[in-house]
Design a protein around this motif. Structure first.
Motif, PDB file in Angstrom:
ATOM      1  N   THR A 126      -1.320   3.916   3.244  1.00 16.05           N
ATOM      2  CA  THR A 126      -2.758   4.464   3.795  1.00 16.05           C
ATOM      3  C   THR A 126      -3.491   3.172   3.234  1.00 16.05           C
ATOM      4  OG1 THR A 126      -3.274   5.631   2.297  1.00 16.05           O
ATOM      5  CG2 THR A 126      -2.019   6.709   4.118  1.00 16.05           C
ATOM      6  N   ASN A 127      -4.837   3.195   3.875  1.00 16.84           N
ATOM      7  CA  ASN A 127      -5.804   2.237   3.258  1.00 16.84           C
ATOM      8  C   ASN A 127      -7.228   2.943   3.334  1.00 16.84           C
ATOM      9  OD1 ASN A 127      -8.068   0.212   3.554  1.00 16.84           O
ATOM     10  ND2 ASN A 127      -6.018  -1.151   3.164  1.00 16.84           N
ATOM     11  N   TRP A 128      -7.750   2.748   2.318  1.00 19.15           N
ATOM     12  CA  TRP A 128      -9.079   3.425   2.178  1.00 19.15           C
ATOM     13  C   TRP A 128     -10.036   2.760   1.280  1.00 19.15           C
ATOM     14  CZ3 TRP A 128     -11.483   6.167  -2.270  1.00 19.15           C
ATOM     15  CH2 TRP A 128     -12.863   7.055  -1.722  1.00 19.15           C
ATOM     16  N   ASN A 129     -11.283   2.187   1.604  1.00 21.77           N
ATOM     17  CA  ASN A 129     -12.151   1.504   0.780  1.00 21.77           C
ATOM     18  C   ASN A 129     -11.277   0.043   0.495  1.00 21.77           C
ATOM     19  OD1 ASN A 129     -14.387   2.871   1.243  1.00 21.77           O
ATOM     20  ND2 ASN A 129     -14.386   3.689  -1.004  1.00 21.77           N
ATOM     21  N   ASN A 130     -10.458  -0.530   1.535  1.00 16.51           N
ATOM     22  CA  ASN A 130      -9.884  -1.695   1.231  1.00 16.51           C
ATOM     23  C   ASN A 130      -8.851  -1.555  -0.104  1.00 16.51           C
ATOM     24  OD1 ASN A 130     -11.328  -3.199   3.097  1.00 16.51           O
ATOM     25  ND2 ASN A 130     -13.126  -3.435   1.815  1.00 16.51           N
ATOM     26  N   LYS A 131      -8.443  -0.447  -0.381  1.00 11.26           N
ATOM     27  CA  LYS A 131      -7.456  -0.311  -1.228  1.00 11.26           C
ATOM     28  C   LYS A 131      -6.072   0.298  -0.396  1.00 11.26           C
ATOM     29  CE  LYS A 131      -6.448   1.680  -6.011  1.00 11.26           C
ATOM     30  NZ  LYS A 131      -6.717   2.464  -6.764  1.00 11.26           N
ATOM     31  N   ASN A 132      -4.899  -0.172  -1.073  1.00  9.72           N
ATOM     32  CA  ASN A 132      -3.990   0.575  -0.450  1.00  9.72           C
ATOM     33  C   ASN A 132      -3.390   1.901  -1.192  1.00  9.72           C
ATOM     34  OD1 ASN A 132      -3.383  -1.038   2.019  1.00  9.72           O
ATOM     35  ND2 ASN A 132      -2.689  -2.565   0.834  1.00  9.72           N
ATOM     36  N   TYR A 133      -2.820   2.853  -0.584  1.00 15.20           N
ATOM     37  CA  TYR A 133      -2.385   3.909  -1.250  1.00 15.20           C
ATOM     38  C   TYR A 133      -0.822   4.103  -0.472  1.00 15.20           C
ATOM     39  CZ  TYR A 133      -6.994   4.912  -3.124  1.00 15.20           C
ATOM     40  OH  TYR A 133      -7.997   4.861  -3.810  1.00 15.20           O
ATOM     41  N   LEU A 134      -0.099   4.504  -1.577  1.00 16.72           N
ATOM     42  CA  LEU A 134       1.297   4.720  -1.198  1.00 16.72           C
ATOM     43  C   LEU A 134       1.894   5.866  -1.372  1.00 16.72           C
ATOM     44  CD1 LEU A 134       3.288   2.523  -0.137  1.00 16.72           C
ATOM     45  CD2 LEU A 134       4.260   2.191  -2.529  1.00 16.72           C
ATOM     46  N   PHE A 135       2.283   6.490  -0.360  1.00 17.58           N
ATOM     47  CA  PHE A 135       2.977   7.907  -0.502  1.00 17.58           C
ATOM     48  C   PHE A 135       4.503   7.893  -0.329  1.00 17.58           C
ATOM     49  CE2 PHE A 135      -1.563   8.264   0.175  1.00 17.58           C
ATOM     50  CZ  PHE A 135      -1.925   9.245  -0.661  1.00 17.58           C
ATOM     51  N   MET A 136       4.969   8.558  -1.028  1.00 16.04           N
ATOM     52  CA  MET A 136       6.503   8.912  -0.742  1.00 16.04           C
ATOM     53  C   MET A 136       7.011  10.046  -0.622  1.00 16.04           C
ATOM     54  SD  MET A 136       8.149   5.589  -2.283  1.00 16.04           S
ATOM     55  CE  MET A 136       7.295   4.059  -2.414  1.00 16.04           C
ATOM     56  N   MET A 137       7.943  10.398   0.515  1.00 17.55           N
ATOM     57  CA  MET A 137       8.394  11.753   0.889  1.00 17.55           C
ATOM     58  C   MET A 137      10.042  11.887   0.735  1.00 17.55           C
ATOM     59  SD  MET A 137       7.806  14.462   3.910  1.00 17.55           S
ATOM     60  CE  MET A 137       9.124  14.252   4.727  1.00 17.55           C
ATOM     61  N   ASN A 138      10.308  12.856   0.180  1.00 17.18           N
ATOM     62  CA  ASN A 138      11.833  13.047  -0.163  1.00 17.18           C
ATOM     63  C   ASN A 138      12.500  13.383   1.410  1.00 17.18           C
ATOM     64  OD1 ASN A 138      14.536  14.125  -0.149  1.00 17.18           O
ATOM     65  ND2 ASN A 138      13.962  14.640  -2.323  1.00 17.18           N
ATOM     66  N   GLY A 139      13.133  12.432   1.971  1.00 15.67           N
ATOM     67  CA  GLY A 139      13.288  12.550   3.338  1.00 15.67           C
ATOM     68  C   GLY A 139      14.455  13.963   3.457  1.00 15.67           C
ATOM     69  N   GLN A 140      14.898  14.409   2.679  1.00 16.34           N
ATOM     70  CA  GLN A 140      15.860  15.537   2.760  1.00 16.34           C
ATOM     71  C   GLN A 140      14.927  17.016   2.325  1.00 16.34           C
ATOM     72  OE1 GLN A 140      18.314  16.295  -0.718  1.00 16.34           O
ATOM     73  NE2 GLN A 140      19.849  17.292   0.561  1.00 16.34           N
TER      74      GLN A 140
END
Lengths: 350, 275
Positions: A299-313
């Protein structure tokens, strides 16, 4: 010369994706479904399209690879570790055969259990229960990319032989009219035990930070199945680029800590327990190579990238530190303070 | 009646052994059990004698080992009459009797003047002022407080001032304790909400951080994956530490119930209980 595979529907020729709901390969066009093993067997008989890369500089050649999409013929450029991707032109899932051959072939895979929509929903839910998120972050933090990735993991097995000694005290206190008498009994506790560990995961990709991959644990190995390439269809995958030896020290630390903690849990019934010596020996080490499912949301907010990760299981989601609206923090602090102040003021009879 | 006789004989012998050859006049303070040291006893004796002479009403303390099975009120009356306690025409006086083995006490008031001064509520106040000290084993302070409060009541009566109910007698321990309670109240009314608000905000802020390395692998120990092969607890030694108990100041909650028995204006009235 590199070999790629697009799994195509035997009925209509459309691209096949692995469907996490049915755990089958599904045609995008005619909705036909096939067992992964069925398609693998079929493709073992087929010729594969070959292509060779050219005109790269030596540096580029070291890190980049080019393939031909077996569906539309377009050039696909990936880095040297990409094992599964999709064609940017026709969208067909593409699996790089050589990334799964010989010693690179994973032993196991946990197929994706959750879909892209689940990941997006999980991110929205993730914001709930965090009252200090800036409102604009919730409204303007647009998801830029959602990617299902099979992350390479080493799964370590080991049996530990652990021993520890502790200095423990047991304190009794009794009171007479004029004295308080405290009796302290001192003990040495000796504990030894065997603790086995099964499939402790360590991500084997240098691209994935350990703090993300550790945080989405645990994975449940009931769903672990022998690896088949067809599970990769429709997802991204990287082959490992961190060796078993390089990953092992941090896993050994984790197993060491847990072995000592297991012994320590048996020292109950004392007022204080302090470790004096600890030793852990490792036996029967074994390692398996597996692909585990992870949804990556960028995702991006105020020109900063945020990374999220979800366990696919399991659906467990974690991410970069979310910004805090300090105005909300101060208001919450004041509100709680005032409510408690008034309640105590009344309660204490002032 | 037979019992009463025995009681009188018992107390008479007891009293004779300890006091007859020492003082011609009845003692104001008598400590059979030995809860007071000589200095304390002398200080209380002087204090009690001064007030008793000043207000013409005796203030007495008796500490006995045992009641020999008699009611504490009966024993108090026996002591009072046998020793010839009291001042003035109607032998006015107030006696605090302590029975150590039963941890019981009795406040006996005798005489027309004394019964007018030491009404139920006044004796209640006196009782509440020293009972916590008594329960905590601080006998000197308990007796000192008893004498001072009794004297103050006599003084207030003489100067026609309504005492305890409107303007409590100044007790440094009580005042200190009240002051401490008020300070704690003042501090807690600010500090508790401050801490709770801070903790809530810190917990909520910490929810914004979700990633992090793992340093244990307990999730990956299978069922029955932990076998303890040795578990020994070896006793090494023991040590003992003794600490003298600093008794807390009183909280005016008392150590036991009390009751007021009958007493004509010239006779006895009692407040007794356990401490």
């Amino acid at each position: 010369m590199t070999q790629t595979t697009n799994y195509q529907c035997p009925s209509c020729g459309g691209p096949l994706h692995f469907d996490s709901d049915s755990q089958l390969l599904k045609c995008d066009y005619c909705d036909s479904t096939f067992l992964p093993s069925e398609i693998e067997a079929l493709y073992n008989k087929h010729d594969t399209v070959e292509s060779s890369s050219n005109s790269w500089t030596s540096d580029e050649q070291a890190n980049m690879r080019a393939y031909n999409c077996s569906s539309c013929g377009a050039d696909i450029i990936t880095d040297e570790n990409t094992a599964a991707t999709s064609c940017p032109y026709c969208g067909n899932p593409t699996i790089v055969e050589t990334r799964f051959e010989g010693s690179l072939k994973p032993d196991y895979v946990i197929p994706f259990k959750l879909k892209k929509e689940n990941a997006v929903q999980a991110l929205n839910d993730f914001y709930k229960g965090k009252p200090f998120i800036p409102k604009s972050f919730k409204n303007q933090n647009h998801i830029e990319e959602v990617k299902g990735l099979y992350v390479p993991f080493w799964l370590y097995d080991a049996v530990t032989e652990a021993g520890a000694s502790y200095h423990a005290t047991r304190v009794h206190t009794r009171r007479t009219r004029d004295e308080e008498i405290t009796i302290t009994e001192h003990y040495r506790l000796i504990r030894k035990g065997n603790i086995s560990f099964e499939k402790v995961p360590a991500d084997a990709s240098s691209k994935m930070k350990d703090e993300y991959m550790d945080a989405i644990e645990p994975f449940h190995y009931d769903d672990l199945v022998p690896f088949q390439k067809s599970y990769m269809a429709g997802y991204y995958a990287d082959k490992y680029d961190v060796s078993v030896e390089n990953d092992y020290p941090r896993i050994e630390t984790r197993m060491h800590n847990s072995a000592i903690s297991a012994l320590s849990s048996t020292t109950v019934g004392f007022s204080s327990v302090a470790p004096e010596s600890e030793k852990v020996l490792f036996h029967d080490r074994k390692v398996n190579y597996a692909f585990l499912p992870v949804w990556i949301l960028s995702t991006n907010w105020n020109n900063k990238n945020y990374l999220f990760m979800m366990n696919g299981q399991t659906g467990k989601i974690i991410g970069d530190d979310i910004p805090i609206d300090f105005k909300k923090v101060i208001l919450t602090f004041i509100a709680i303070f005032l409510i408690l102040f008034v309640l105590m003021f009344i309660g204490l009879g002032w | 009646m037979k019992h009463m006789k025995k009681l009188i004989i018992y107390y008479f012998i007891l009293f004779s052994v300890f006091t007859a050859f020492i003082h011609a006049e009845p003692e104001y303070i008598y400590d059979e059990y030995g809860v007071l040291n000589t200095t304390e006893k002398e200080a209380l004796e002087d204090l009690s004698a001064t007030y008793s002479e000043q207000y013409d009403c005796g203030i007495y303390v008796r500490v006995l080992n045992t009641s020999e099975g008699y009611y504490v009120e009966d024993l108090a009356e026996t002591v009072y009459t046998t020793e010839g306690l009291g001042k003035g025409n109607s032998d006015d006086g107030i006696l605090l009797l302590i029975i150590m083995d039963e941890r019981t006490y009795d406040i006996a008031v005798h005489g027309y003047h004394a019964n007018e001064v030491f009404t139920n509520s006044k004796v209640d106040n006196i009782e509440n002022s020293f009972l916590s000290y008594l329960s905590n084993g601080d006998y000197y302070t308990a007796f000192h407080t008893f004498i001072e409060r009794s004297a103050y009541q006599l003084s207030s009566y003489n100067s026609n001032v309504e005492s305890y109910d409107q303007s409590p007698y100044y007790d440094p321990y009580y005042e200190e304790s009240m002051q401490r309670e008020t300070t704690i109240k003042h501090v807690s009314i600010f500090v508790v909400p401050l801490l709770v608000s801070l903790i809530v905000c810190v917990v909520l802020c910490s929810k914004h951080k979700t990633k992090g390395r793992k340093f244990e692998a307990s999730n990956y120990i299978p069922d029955h994956g932990f076998h303890l092969t040795m578990s020994r607890d070896i006793f090494l030694y023991r040590n003992e530490h003794r600490r003298r108990i600093e008794h807390d100041p009183p909280h005016h909650s008392g150590g036991g119930g009390s009751h007021h028995s009958s007493g004509g204006n010239g006779g006895f009235s009692h407040h007794s209980g356990k401490f």
